[in-house]
Design an enzyme around this catalytic site. Sequence first.
Site, PDB file in Angstrom:
ATOM      1  N   ALA A 135       0.935  -1.092   0.160  1.00 25.03           N
ATOM      2  CA  ALA A 135      -0.045  -0.091   0.071  1.00 25.03           C
ATOM      3  C   ALA A 135       0.845   1.265   0.141  1.00 25.03           C
ATOM      4  O   ALA A 135       2.234   1.219   0.501  1.00 25.03           O
ATOM      5  CB  ALA A 135      -0.918  -0.049   1.211  1.00 25.03           C
ATOM      6  N   GLY A 153       0.704  -4.951   1.043  1.00 28.18           N
ATOM      7  CA  GLY A 153      -0.472  -5.299   0.044  1.00 28.18           C
ATOM      8  C   GLY A 153      -0.174  -6.037  -1.033  1.00 28.18           C
ATOM      9  O   GLY A 153      -1.198  -6.580  -1.787  1.00 28.18           O
ATOM     10  N   GLU A 212      -0.520  -9.381  -0.093  1.00 34.46           N
ATOM     11  CA  GLU A 212      -1.834  -9.670   0.224  1.00 34.46           C
ATOM     12  C   GLU A 212      -2.714  -9.772  -0.949  1.00 34.46           C
ATOM     13  O   GLU A 212      -3.795 -10.570  -1.023  1.00 34.46           O
ATOM     14  CB  GLU A 212      -2.439  -8.485   1.339  1.00 34.46           C
ATOM     15  CG  GLU A 212      -1.725  -8.676   2.569  1.00 34.46           C
ATOM     16  CD  GLU A 212      -2.062  -7.249   3.354  1.00 34.46           C
ATOM     17  OE1 GLU A 212      -1.608  -6.170   2.963  1.00 34.46           O
ATOM     18  OE2 GLU A 212      -2.483  -7.229   4.631  1.00 34.46           O
ATOM     19  N   GLU A 219       4.830  -4.743   7.611  1.00 33.87           N
ATOM     20  CA  GLU A 219       3.960  -3.825   8.178  1.00 33.87           C
ATOM     21  C   GLU A 219       4.389  -3.429   9.417  1.00 33.87           C
ATOM     22  O   GLU A 219       4.437  -2.256  10.173  1.00 33.87           O
ATOM     23  CB  GLU A 219       2.372  -4.162   8.518  1.00 33.87           C
ATOM     24  CG  GLU A 219       1.950  -3.858   6.996  1.00 33.87           C
ATOM     25  CD  GLU A 219       1.975  -5.316   5.968  1.00 33.87           C
ATOM     26  OE1 GLU A 219       2.588  -6.210   6.349  1.00 33.87           O
ATOM     27  OE2 GLU A 219       1.072  -5.184   5.097  1.00 33.87           O
TER      28      GLU A 219
HETATM   29  N1  CO8 Z   1       4.500   3.095  -1.048  1.00 35.55           N
HETATM   30  C1  CO8 Z   1       4.971   4.428  -2.033  1.00 35.55           C
HETATM   31  N2  CO8 Z   1       5.925   4.381  -2.432  1.00 35.55           N
HETATM   32  C2  CO8 Z   1       6.688   3.300  -2.495  1.00 35.55           C
HETATM   33  C3  CO8 Z   1       6.370   2.272  -2.174  1.00 35.55           C
HETATM   34  C4  CO8 Z   1       5.166   2.005  -1.185  1.00 35.55           C
HETATM   35  N3  CO8 Z   1       5.028   0.997  -0.755  1.00 35.55           N
HETATM   36  N4  CO8 Z   1       7.276   1.078  -2.280  1.00 35.55           N
HETATM   37  C5  CO8 Z   1       8.135   2.109  -3.182  1.00 35.55           C
HETATM   38  N5  CO8 Z   1       7.928   3.152  -3.346  1.00 35.55           N
HETATM   39  C6  CO8 Z   1       8.381   4.298  -4.119  1.00 35.55           C
HETATM   40  C7  CO8 Z   1       9.648   4.625  -3.491  1.00 35.55           C
HETATM   41  O1  CO8 Z   1       9.205   5.874  -2.654  1.00 35.55           O
HETATM   42  C8  CO8 Z   1      10.184   5.119  -4.691  1.00 35.55           C
HETATM   43  O2  CO8 Z   1       9.778   6.702  -5.031  1.00 35.55           O
HETATM   44  P1  CO8 Z   1      10.947   7.847  -5.553  1.00 35.55           P
HETATM   45  O3  CO8 Z   1      11.427   7.191  -6.764  1.00 35.55           O
HETATM   46  O4  CO8 Z   1       9.766   8.764  -5.759  1.00 35.55           O
HETATM   47  O5  CO8 Z   1      11.688   7.978  -4.290  1.00 35.55           O
HETATM   48  C9  CO8 Z   1      10.118   4.325  -5.829  1.00 35.55           C
HETATM   49  O6  CO8 Z   1       8.958   3.591  -5.431  1.00 35.55           O
HETATM   50  C10 CO8 Z   1      11.157   3.364  -5.939  1.00 35.55           C
HETATM   51  O7  CO8 Z   1      11.476   2.774  -4.402  1.00 35.55           O
HETATM   52  P2  CO8 Z   1      12.810   2.506  -3.911  1.00 35.55           P
HETATM   53  O8  CO8 Z   1      13.928   3.768  -4.522  1.00 35.55           O
HETATM   54  O9  CO8 Z   1      12.830   2.377  -2.691  1.00 35.55           O
HETATM   55  O10 CO8 Z   1      13.467   1.193  -4.598  1.00 35.55           O
HETATM   56  P3  CO8 Z   1      14.468   0.366  -4.121  1.00 35.55           P
HETATM   57  O11 CO8 Z   1      14.705  -0.637  -5.005  1.00 35.55           O
HETATM   58  O12 CO8 Z   1      15.581   0.941  -3.642  1.00 35.55           O
HETATM   59  O13 CO8 Z   1      13.823  -0.422  -2.805  1.00 35.55           O
HETATM   60  C11 CO8 Z   1      11.821  -1.694  -1.876  1.00 35.55           C
HETATM   61  C12 CO8 Z   1      12.705  -1.347  -3.287  1.00 35.55           C
HETATM   62  C13 CO8 Z   1      12.666  -2.598  -1.031  1.00 35.55           C
HETATM   63  C14 CO8 Z   1      10.766  -2.451  -2.270  1.00 35.55           C
HETATM   64  C15 CO8 Z   1      11.471  -0.318  -1.241  1.00 35.55           C
HETATM   65  O14 CO8 Z   1      10.860   0.682  -2.071  1.00 35.55           O
HETATM   66  C16 CO8 Z   1      10.521  -0.527  -0.059  1.00 35.55           C
HETATM   67  O15 CO8 Z   1      10.929  -1.038   1.052  1.00 35.55           O
HETATM   68  N6  CO8 Z   1       9.208  -0.112  -0.199  1.00 35.55           N
HETATM   69  C17 CO8 Z   1       8.201  -0.185   0.703  1.00 35.55           C
HETATM   70  C18 CO8 Z   1       7.773  -1.587   0.935  1.00 35.55           C
HETATM   71  C19 CO8 Z   1       6.931  -1.953   1.995  1.00 35.55           C
HETATM   72  O16 CO8 Z   1       7.253  -1.534   3.193  1.00 35.55           O
HETATM   73  N7  CO8 Z   1       5.461  -2.237   1.681  1.00 35.55           N
HETATM   74  C20 CO8 Z   1       4.671  -2.278   2.800  1.00 35.55           C
HETATM   75  C21 CO8 Z   1       3.941  -1.011   2.709  1.00 35.55           C
HETATM   76  S1  CO8 Z   1       2.681  -1.151   3.891  1.00 35.55           S
HETATM   77  C22 CO8 Z   1       1.068  -1.948   3.453  1.00 35.55           C
HETATM   78  O17 CO8 Z   1       1.262  -2.616   2.222  1.00 35.55           O
HETATM   79  C23 CO8 Z   1       0.169  -2.325   4.147  1.00 35.55           C
HETATM   80  C24 CO8 Z   1      -1.048  -2.889   3.749  1.00 35.55           C
HETATM   81  C25 CO8 Z   1      -2.286  -2.857   4.322  1.00 35.55           C
HETATM   82  C26 CO8 Z   1      -2.714  -1.470   4.341  1.00 35.55           C
HETATM   83  C27 CO8 Z   1      -3.749  -1.232   5.332  1.00 35.55           C
HETATM   84  C28 CO8 Z   1      -4.055   0.224   5.662  1.00 35.55           C
HETATM   85  C29 CO8 Z   1      -4.731   0.512   6.693  1.00 35.55           C
END
Ligand code: CO8
Length: 264
Positions: free
Chosen positions: A63, A108, A111, A131
Amino acid sequence: MAFVLYEVKDSVAVITINRPEALNALNSAVLDELNAVIDGIDVNVVRAVVLTGAGEKSFVAGADIGEMSTLTKAEGEAFGKKGNDVFRKLETLPVPVIAAVNGFALGGGCEISMSCDIRICSDNAMFGQPEVGLGITPGFGGTQRLARTVGVGMAKQLIYTARNIKADEALRIGLVNAVYPQAELMDAAMKLASQIAANAPIAVRNCKKAINDGLQVNIDDALVIEEKLFGDCFESYDQKEGMANFLRKKDDPAKVKQVAFKNE
Ligand code: CO8
């Protein structure tokens, strides 16, 4: 649509979550478009669906953390419901859905893959529920579907530790059915979808419903669900022709051919 691509080839639909600049993270707009695309699937034409992510790096990286970062408790709950409603619609779609996981499937992303019937992935895939490292719980079905998919103990370990796992470990614990080199993933997904699509659609649909609904109740009630859906197949063209085709081989084995099922 800006964030979700949809195409139908023969009787197989491909849904592509298309926000590669954010690794296909699910914000409200993506969820709304996904909802609309699922609503628009013509299940009289489409017999299997493949869900994947745009680009070679990510299926869905979760998400959208930026959008979630300022939510109140009530808004958080509403956002969880928004995702849950869309994912449940996918899970209960009357045709099978195959997740072709082509990279990150985090939060997500993991999920939504679990609301699909079958998961296959590329060798660069990574799964996880990160999360608790962000101060929240999995909120799009992860606390429920991961335990149902890989067992309670493994689900609790993955969720409590927020540890991501690679494709080979996902295969070992039964989170995915198969791992392919990235270049071969979509072909494998389309082949699997075509195999499903060649079978009797009413029967496949009833199998999905029997398995899904039966898992939610005790075994006695589950068997009643099965009986009703089994009975429902009879008197259909597909049942009559499918069985007649088999019986024709008694006269002449050369007469047995692939049945052109009609979904009626
Ligand atoms: N949300 C928003 N933006 C994201 C997300 C995300 N989940 N993942 C990646 N991006 C964006 C980055 O911010 C980045 O944007 P920008 O270029 O503008 O800075 C772009 O995508 C590329 O990402 P990275 O530069 O970070 O790429 P890397 O190769 O260095 O890393 C990763 C890749 C490891 C996947 C890293 O991006 C990461 O850790 N992302 C987050 C992963 C995460 O924690 N996901 C879980 C999110 S929480 C969730 O899903 C909860 C679901 C239930 C919600 C319930 C609501 C109440």
